[in-house]
Design a protein around this motif. Sequence first.
Motif: not given
Length: 75
Positions: A30, A22, A26
Amino acid sequence: MPPEEDHRVTVHLDRLLAQREMTLTELADRVGITLANLSVLENGRARAIRFSTLTALCDVLRCQPADLFTVEPPS
């Protein structure tokens, strides 16, 4: 309160991101925090973290706070 230079907390965000394939961008999306604030945390320059942010990081990364941070012994 101890001086800032006395903090011995190591942040393991880079290791967790690599394990989960990840990106920091990102994760920021999130979790719902800015990339700049997440970068400050990743680089160990954060002076504090909100429990809500810690909870969100743990939820997204599927980890526990101890996976994110360690405290080094005094020298």
